[in-house]
Design an enzyme around this catalytic site. Structure first.
Site, mmCIF file in Angstrom:
data_model
loop_
_atom_site.group_PDB
_atom_site.id
_atom_site.type_symbol
_atom_site.label_atom_id
_atom_site.label_comp_id
_atom_site.label_asym_id
_atom_site.label_seq_id
_atom_site.Cartn_x
_atom_site.Cartn_y
_atom_site.Cartn_z
ATOM 1 N N THR A 182 22.047 2.146 29.874
ATOM 2 C CA THR A 182 22.468 3.029 28.434
ATOM 3 C C THR A 182 21.676 2.884 27.208
ATOM 4 O O THR A 182 22.191 0.924 26.819
ATOM 5 C CB THR A 182 24.393 2.454 28.517
ATOM 6 O OG1 THR A 182 24.197 3.065 29.545
ATOM 7 C CG2 THR A 182 24.519 3.510 27.542
ATOM 8 N N ALA A 205 17.554 -2.805 30.452
ATOM 9 C CA ALA A 205 16.302 -2.520 30.641
ATOM 10 C C ALA A 205 16.269 -1.367 29.717
ATOM 11 O O ALA A 205 17.004 0.269 29.430
ATOM 12 C CB ALA A 205 15.888 -2.502 31.869
ATOM 13 N N GLY A 261 26.329 11.418 36.107
ATOM 14 C CA GLY A 261 25.503 11.813 34.825
ATOM 15 C C GLY A 261 23.618 12.317 35.713
ATOM 16 O O GLY A 261 23.992 12.236 36.950
ATOM 17 N N LYS A 303 19.185 14.931 26.086
ATOM 18 C CA LYS A 303 19.498 13.559 25.031
ATOM 19 C C LYS A 303 19.886 13.389 23.994
ATOM 20 O O LYS A 303 19.914 13.984 22.691
ATOM 21 C CB LYS A 303 18.000 12.797 24.993
ATOM 22 C CG LYS A 303 17.628 11.349 24.655
ATOM 23 C CD LYS A 303 16.708 10.400 25.002
ATOM 24 C CE LYS A 303 16.686 9.174 24.711
ATOM 25 N NZ LYS A 303 18.162 8.281 25.509
ATOM 26 N N GLY A 310 15.329 4.960 23.340
ATOM 27 C CA GLY A 310 15.797 3.480 23.482
ATOM 28 C C GLY A 310 14.381 2.549 23.471
ATOM 29 O O GLY A 310 14.057 1.226 23.286
ATOM 30 N N THR A 311 13.339 3.823 24.991
ATOM 31 C CA THR A 311 12.531 2.483 25.091
ATOM 32 C C THR A 311 11.259 2.999 23.903
ATOM 33 O O THR A 311 10.401 1.314 23.668
ATOM 34 C CB THR A 311 11.420 3.469 25.746
ATOM 35 O OG1 THR A 311 12.594 4.039 26.718
ATOM 36 C CG2 THR A 311 10.548 3.130 26.645
ATOM 37 N N HIS A 359 10.911 13.722 24.990
ATOM 38 C CA HIS A 359 12.777 13.650 26.302
ATOM 39 C C HIS A 359 13.385 14.824 26.316
ATOM 40 O O HIS A 359 12.818 16.024 25.083
ATOM 41 C CB HIS A 359 13.485 13.175 25.466
ATOM 42 C CG HIS A 359 13.237 11.610 25.877
ATOM 43 N ND1 HIS A 359 12.358 10.341 25.200
ATOM 44 C CD2 HIS A 359 13.484 10.385 27.167
ATOM 45 C CE1 HIS A 359 12.702 9.314 25.818
ATOM 46 N NE2 HIS A 359 13.078 9.494 26.782
ATOM 47 N N HIS A 360 14.050 15.598 27.533
ATOM 48 C CA HIS A 360 14.779 17.096 27.592
ATOM 49 C C HIS A 360 15.716 16.705 26.123
ATOM 50 O O HIS A 360 15.727 15.950 25.941
ATOM 51 C CB HIS A 360 15.715 16.652 28.537
ATOM 52 C CG HIS A 360 16.757 15.109 29.065
ATOM 53 N ND1 HIS A 360 17.679 15.024 27.987
ATOM 54 C CD2 HIS A 360 16.187 13.852 29.040
ATOM 55 C CE1 HIS A 360 18.629 14.437 28.750
ATOM 56 N NE2 HIS A 360 17.162 13.354 28.970
HETATM 57 N N1 LIG Z 1 16.987 2.183 30.952
HETATM 58 C C1 LIG Z 1 16.432 3.413 31.509
HETATM 59 O O1 LIG Z 1 15.313 3.172 32.274
HETATM 60 C C2 LIG Z 1 17.259 4.933 30.990
HETATM 61 C C3 LIG Z 1 18.025 5.158 30.731
HETATM 62 N N2 LIG Z 1 18.844 5.868 30.368
HETATM 63 C C4 LIG Z 1 20.005 5.898 28.831
HETATM 64 O O2 LIG Z 1 20.989 6.399 29.962
HETATM 65 C C5 LIG Z 1 22.260 6.439 29.618
HETATM 66 C C6 LIG Z 1 22.877 7.492 30.782
HETATM 67 O O3 LIG Z 1 21.543 9.467 30.549
HETATM 68 P P1 LIG Z 1 21.912 10.258 30.936
HETATM 69 O O4 LIG Z 1 22.377 10.143 32.363
HETATM 70 O O5 LIG Z 1 20.724 11.198 30.739
HETATM 71 O O6 LIG Z 1 23.299 10.806 30.577
HETATM 72 P P2 LIG Z 1 24.098 11.931 30.631
HETATM 73 O O7 LIG Z 1 24.840 12.307 29.817
HETATM 74 O O8 LIG Z 1 23.966 13.117 31.796
HETATM 75 O O9 LIG Z 1 25.300 10.143 31.963
HETATM 76 C C7 LIG Z 1 26.055 9.519 31.189
HETATM 77 C C8 LIG Z 1 27.406 9.924 32.453
HETATM 78 O O10 LIG Z 1 28.265 8.983 31.696
HETATM 79 C C9 LIG Z 1 29.659 9.680 31.768
HETATM 80 N N3 LIG Z 1 30.367 8.132 31.313
HETATM 81 C C10 LIG Z 1 30.452 8.898 29.629
HETATM 82 N N4 LIG Z 1 31.482 7.270 29.432
HETATM 83 C C11 LIG Z 1 31.680 6.594 30.342
HETATM 84 C C12 LIG Z 1 32.581 5.384 31.081
HETATM 85 N N5 LIG Z 1 33.197 5.127 30.245
HETATM 86 N N6 LIG Z 1 33.003 5.770 32.563
HETATM 87 C C13 LIG Z 1 31.613 6.280 33.691
HETATM 88 N N7 LIG Z 1 31.302 7.320 32.669
HETATM 89 C C14 LIG Z 1 31.184 7.360 31.458
HETATM 90 C C15 LIG Z 1 29.348 10.764 30.995
HETATM 91 O O11 LIG Z 1 30.753 11.108 31.815
HETATM 92 P P3 LIG Z 1 30.872 12.544 30.012
HETATM 93 O O12 LIG Z 1 30.049 13.604 30.799
HETATM 94 O O13 LIG Z 1 32.146 13.237 30.658
HETATM 95 O O14 LIG Z 1 30.498 12.269 29.299
HETATM 96 C C16 LIG Z 1 28.242 11.170 31.716
HETATM 97 O O15 LIG Z 1 27.943 11.469 33.250
HETATM 98 C C17 LIG Z 1 21.792 7.242 27.741
HETATM 99 O O16 LIG Z 1 21.732 6.239 27.102
HETATM 100 C C18 LIG Z 1 20.289 7.162 28.516
HETATM 101 O O17 LIG Z 1 19.035 6.490 27.458
HETATM 102 C C19 LIG Z 1 18.571 6.998 30.969
HETATM 103 C C20 LIG Z 1 17.041 7.303 32.106
HETATM 104 C C21 LIG Z 1 16.625 6.079 31.686
HETATM 105 O O1 LIG Z 2 17.586 9.961 27.795
HETATM 106 C C1 LIG Z 2 16.787 9.762 28.625
HETATM 107 O O2 LIG Z 2 16.243 10.869 29.107
HETATM 108 C C2 LIG Z 2 15.914 8.012 29.447
HETATM 109 N N1 LIG Z 2 16.384 7.105 28.211
HETATM 110 C C3 LIG Z 2 15.745 5.695 28.125
HETATM 111 C C4 LIG Z 2 15.524 5.757 26.980
HETATM 112 O O3 LIG Z 2 16.218 6.089 25.788
HETATM 113 O O4 LIG Z 2 14.667 4.993 25.989
HETATM 114 C C5 LIG Z 2 15.187 5.611 29.136
HETATM 115 C C6 LIG Z 2 14.006 7.017 29.485
HETATM 116 O O5 LIG Z 2 13.018 7.251 27.653
HETATM 117 C C7 LIG Z 2 14.963 8.152 29.736
#
Ligand SMILES: NC(=O)C1=CN([C@@H]2O[C@H](COP(=O)(O)OP(=O)(O)OC[C@H]3O[C@@H](n4cnc5c(N)ncnc54)[C@H](OP(=O)(O)O)[C@@H]3O)[C@@H](O)[C@H]2O)C=CC1
Ligand SMILES: O=C(O)C1=N[C@H](C(=O)O)C[C@H](O)C1
EC number: 1.17.1.8
Length: 250
Positions: free
Chosen positions: A79, A105, A13, A139, A145-146, A135-136
């Site tokens: 997540t 977090a 991801g 999402k 969540g923030t 956001h992009h």
């Molecule tokens: N706390 C923070 O600071 C941040 C939090 N986030 C959060 O993180 C999460 C992911 O964001 P983002 O990377 O943009 O999303 P993406 O969709 O780019 O990435 C999620 C990835 O997880 C994979 N996935 C889904 N289910 C599983 C599983 N059971 N096991 C392993 N892999 C799995 C997906 O695969 P597939 O594409 O096949 O579904 C995908 O590759 C979101 O909830 C986002 O809000 C993001 C950035 C910062």
């Molecule tokens: O999906 C994102 O990109 C992000 N997700 C988190 C959120 O939902 O707060 C953290 C950050 O904003 C990036």
């Protein structure tokens, strides 16, 4: 000294792929597994993972954490999708595995953690406050969540200070025009190509406003928080909600 054995879930991801690189580059860590959707969780246990960095999707996170906690694997979770019911379920699992630690977090970037702290600090001094998160467009959830966490912290700070409902004379509105109501705080979600993760907290009082804004311009902004979380979570059993608990913010 032996290296911390770390696995990344959601490794393909947007944030997960960056986390894989960060763990590989950390001298005190060894990346022992990098799982995508459909990969077997058993490989975490087989690889001897000590910490799982969970960066998947709200529909996958609970099953992944269930597995980790049952196997005594600590978890650092970015997540989103956390509800009271989900937190209670996770807390129940952790009670059955009292040495395991889970950090959730809402945001791993230092600037975002400070934004939440500043908003909490300012909230009692202003009659009005609204949160705008941007956001992009890929999402999957809204509000972020923030933003939800920021609004909850603001609401708690207002309640503690004895502030009542915010002034708002809106009598008619198109549905959604005033955003989502999170504990009495309005949260507005913008989805725009070109953006990554941004938030503004707008505070207003008689004759003045205060704006607290944070911008994550690259996923690298989340990496120091993820690595810090992985290093600390093994020594903190139970559930920790918010990276601020692992930082010395005074
Ligand atoms: N706390 C923070 O600071 C941040 C939090 N986030 C959060 O993180 C999460 C992911 O964001 P983002 O990377 O943009 O999303 P993406 O969709 O780019 O990435 C999620 C990835 O997880 C994979 N996935 C889904 N289910 C599983 C599983 N059971 N096991 C392993 N892999 C799995 C997906 O695969 P597939 O594409 O096949 O579904 C995908 O590759 C979101 O909830 C986002 O809000 C993001 C950035 C910062
Ligand atoms: O999906 C994102 O990109 C992000 N997700 C988190 C959120 O939902 O707060 C953290 C950050 O904003 C990036």
């Amino acid at each position: 000294m032996s290296k911390l054995r770390v696995a990344v879930l959601g490794a393909k991801g947007r944030i997960g792929s960056e986390a894989v690189k960060a763990v590989e580059a950390a001298e005190d860590m060894e990346l022992v597994a990098a799982l995508g959707r459909g990969d077997s969780l058993e490989s975490l246990a087989e690889a001897g993972a000590q910490v799982a960095v969970e960066l998947t999707t709200p529909d996958s996170v609970m099953d992944n954490l269930d597995f980790c906690v049952r196997h005594g694997i600590h978890a650092v979770v970015g997540t989103t999708g956390w509800t009271e019911e989900r937190l209670a379920r996770l807390t129940g699992w952790l009670e059955q595995s009292p040495e395991t630690g889970v950090l959730i977090a809402p945001n791993f970037s230092l600037g975002a953690v400070l934004t939440m702290k500043f908003a909490q600090l300012a909230a009692p001094y202003f009659e009005s406050v609204e949160v705008v998160e941007l956001h992009h467009p890929n999402k999957v959830d809204a509000p972020s969540g923030t933003a939800a966490r920021t609004a909850q912290l603001i609401a708690a700070a207002r309640a503690q200070a004895g502030l009542g409902a915010q002034p708002d004379a809106t009598a008619t509105a198109l549905e959604g025009a005033r955003g989502a109501d999170v504990d009495g705080v309005r949260v507005h979600s913008v989805r725009l190509r070109g953006l990554l993760a941004h938030q503004e907290v707008l505070l207003g009082g008689e004759g003045e406003t205060l704006t607290v804004r944070h911008d994550s311009l690259h996923h690298s902004s989340f990496m120091p928080g993820i690595l810090l979380g992985a290093r600390r979570v093994t020594a903190v059993p139970g559930l920790t909600f918010g990276l601020e608990h692992f930082l010395d913010l005074g």
